[in-house]
Each structure stands twice: as structure tokens, then as C-alpha cells.
Enzyme design. Structure first.
Site, short mmCIF file in Angstrom:
data_model
loop_
_atom_site.label_atom_id
_atom_site.label_comp_id
_atom_site.label_asym_id
_atom_site.label_seq_id
_atom_site.Cartn_x
_atom_site.Cartn_y
_atom_site.Cartn_z
N LEU A 127 -1.37 0.21 -5.25
CA LEU A 127 -0.49 -0.77 -5.88
C LEU A 127 0.95 -0.42 -5.54
CD1 LEU A 127 -2.11 -0.91 -9.46
CD2 LEU A 127 -2.53 -2.46 -7.54
N ASP A 128 1.79 -1.45 -5.45
CA ASP A 128 3.22 -1.22 -5.28
C ASP A 128 3.73 -0.33 -6.41
OD1 ASP A 128 3.20 -2.91 -3.10
OD2 ASP A 128 3.85 -4.66 -4.26
N MET A 129 4.81 0.36 -6.15
CA MET A 129 5.38 1.26 -7.15
C MET A 129 5.56 0.58 -8.50
SD MET A 129 9.01 3.34 -7.11
CE MET A 129 10.02 1.85 -7.25
N THR A 131 4.12 -2.19 -9.63
CA THR A 131 2.94 -2.90 -10.14
C THR A 131 2.10 -1.93 -10.95
OG1 THR A 131 2.90 -4.42 -8.26
CG2 THR A 131 0.87 -4.19 -9.51
N ARG A 228 2.72 -11.49 -4.42
CA ARG A 228 4.17 -11.73 -4.52
C ARG A 228 4.62 -12.80 -3.53
NH1 ARG A 228 6.51 -5.78 -3.97
NH2 ARG A 228 8.49 -6.85 -4.39
#
Length: 289
Positions: A127-129, A131, A228
């Protein structure tokens, strides 16, 4: 270590064929394992017979990731899987810019304390930082290979987006990619190097007075920044996402949360549903008058 009894229909296959085609191992997995047939170490071209006993023993793989104590929110664990709830603002894996205090450091520390071994963490998803939500760590090559079949894991997210999403349910099927070294992804045709991307969107609740919507998203592909990008292309960027929405944002991170997984357990072959609530920052944002 994994043990298999050869089913009659697979008699006369080679060891490598059986492990790759039937059990889902990759060539890379098998390079890092020893294989035993009826107690004797064999090569992958050895033929198997019905009721033969096959054992795959993984070679220990170390890691240079430094173990750092971390308060992990463990949602599920068995001998094959570790599933944790990642908080926002935490990087999953060390990078050139962020070499420690990542989730991977915490996982290495956890495995060291529970098994006595320093092993490389095998992340099934990342996951993105900014998220939050569910991340799957596999404990062995068998489980890693087993889950490579995307049909065995279904991933669901919740997000708060700008504007009132009018349709109750719809698919977004727009290929995405990046141009040059730009971190930002955009709609890009397959001919131009884009990758097919498919997302199912369902509206959970509309907040007319705030001009925002709470939505559920199911991923059918796993492209970088897929949700996104897709929601931005629809004119409903995620609240807090300054990369794909306005630079000025009311909150310090994108409100995107990986809240549910339906995952086939590699041991029992039964589907498990794991679900966690929205994090406090998203709940607070929705509840503020």
C-alpha cells in the site's frame, strides 16, 4: 516445508512439472528449495508415480532489513500467512529515501521474536505510505506462489472522494501508465505503454452538505495508484490526495483504506473474509458537522 502425496492422475509427470503446473511454484521458488521424493533428494526432471511422497524444503533466506520493534495490529496469523492492519503514514518497504522504520522492519523484528530467525518478509500486496489497511505477508514460497493466482484474493477498499458520485455502481476500465520518470500515473492507451486497469465502484453514502461521497472499490487489476488515478479521471479525486487532486487539501493524507480481503487459505482451501473498520481520521472527517 511442504509435503505432498501424488494423486493418481499426475503419475508420470516430472517433479518440476507437478510443482509448477499443479502446485503453483515458480522457477524462482524452486531455485531456493530442495526437493525430496520418497525421502531422497531429487532433481526436477525426476518422474513421479501415484502415491509418491514429495517434500519441498525451502532454503533459509536472510535479509539485511534491520529488525525494529513495532506495535503491529495483527488481524490474522497461521503457519502460512500474517495479515496486518497498516496505519497511515507508514512506508511498507525500505527505499533509498526511507531505509528504516518501515513496516518491513517491524515484520522482521516480529519474525525474529516469534521464530528466532531473521527472514525476508514476503509481501503479497503493498500500500502507498498514506493508504491504510490490510497487508498480506506470506511466510513461505509455497504460499507466495499459491496466491499469485489473482482469483485466490479479492481486494476491497473504502475511500472518501470529492463531490457527489451520482451512479450507485459502475466499472472504470481505463488503461493507465506513466510517461518518463514521472511518479504520477495517467490514462495511457495500451499502444502507448499503458496497462489495462479495471475497478468496480459502489457508493456507500453521499454527504450532500459536505459535497463528498464514501465509496467502496473492488480491484480487478493491481496497477500502481490505480484507484487514485481512476477516481481522479472520473472527476472525484480522493480527499487528501494532492498528487491527483487539488494541491490544497483539508487533511494530511489521501483517505483510502484497504478494508476487506477475501482470501483462499492455502492450507484449508476455504475462503476467508477479513474486514476491518475505517481508521479514526476517516471516521472523524465523516462525523464532523
Amino acid at each position: 516445508m511442504k509435503k505432498f502425496i501424488i494423486e493418481p492422475e499426475y503419475s508420470n509427470l516430472k517433479v518440476g512439472e507437478y510443482l509448477k503446473e499443479i502446485k503453483g511454484y515458480s522457477t524462482r521458488n524452486l531455485r531456493n528449495a530442495d526437493v525430496y521424493l520418497n525421502g531422497k533428494k531429487v532433481k526436477l526432471d525426476k518422474k513421479i508415480k501415484k502415491l509418491n511422497r514429495l517434500v519441498v524444503v525451502e532454503k533459509e533466506k536472510g535479509t539485511n532489513i534491520v529488525p525494529i520493534p513495532m506495535d503491529l495490529d495483527i488481524v490474522f496469523e497461521d503457519k502460512n500467512l500474517l495479515i496486518v492492519n497498516k496505519p497511515p503514514h507508514l512506508v511498507v518497504h525500505p527505499t533509498q529515501k526511507k531505509v528504516d522504520k518501515t513496516l518491513a522492519n517491524g515484520i522482521v523484528d516480529y519474525f525474529l521474536k516469534t521464530t528466532g530467525k531473521t527472514v525476508v518478509p514476503r509481501f503479497y500486496n503493498r500500500l502507498d505510505m498514506d493508504t491504510s489497511g490490510l497487508i498480506v505477508i506470506t511466510k513461505n514460497a509455497f504460499t507466495q506462489a499459491f496466491l499469485q493466482d489473482k482469483a485466490k484474493v479479492k481486494k476491497y477498499y473504502q475511500a472518501i472522494v470529492d463531490g457527489i458520485v451520482e451512479k450507485d455502481e459502475f466499472y472504470i476500465e481505463k488503461p493507465i501508465g506513466r510517461v518518463g520518470e514521472n511518479i504520477k500515473r495517467e490514462e495511457l492507451s495500451v499502444e502507448e505503454g499503458g496497462q489495462e486497469a479495471k475497478t468496480l465502484v459502489k457508493v456507500l453514502k453521499r454527504y450532500e452538505e459536505k459535497n463528498i461521497s464514501l465509496i467502496e472499490l473492488e480491484l480487478f487489476t493491481g496497477r500502481t495508484h490505480q484507484i487514485r488515478v481512476h477516481m481522479s479521471l472520473e472527476g472525484h479525486p480522493i480527499v487528501g490526495d494532492s498528487l491527483y487532486g487539488p494541491e490544497e487539501q483539508p487533511v494530511p493524507r489521501q483517505f483510502l483504506h484497504a478494508y476487506k480481503l477475501i482470501i483462499k487459505n492455502p492450507e484449508t482451501l476455504e475462503d476467508m473474509t477479513l474486514e476491518i473498520p475505517l481508521p479514526k481520521d476517516m471516521e472523524d472527517f465523516l462525523s464532523v458537522k
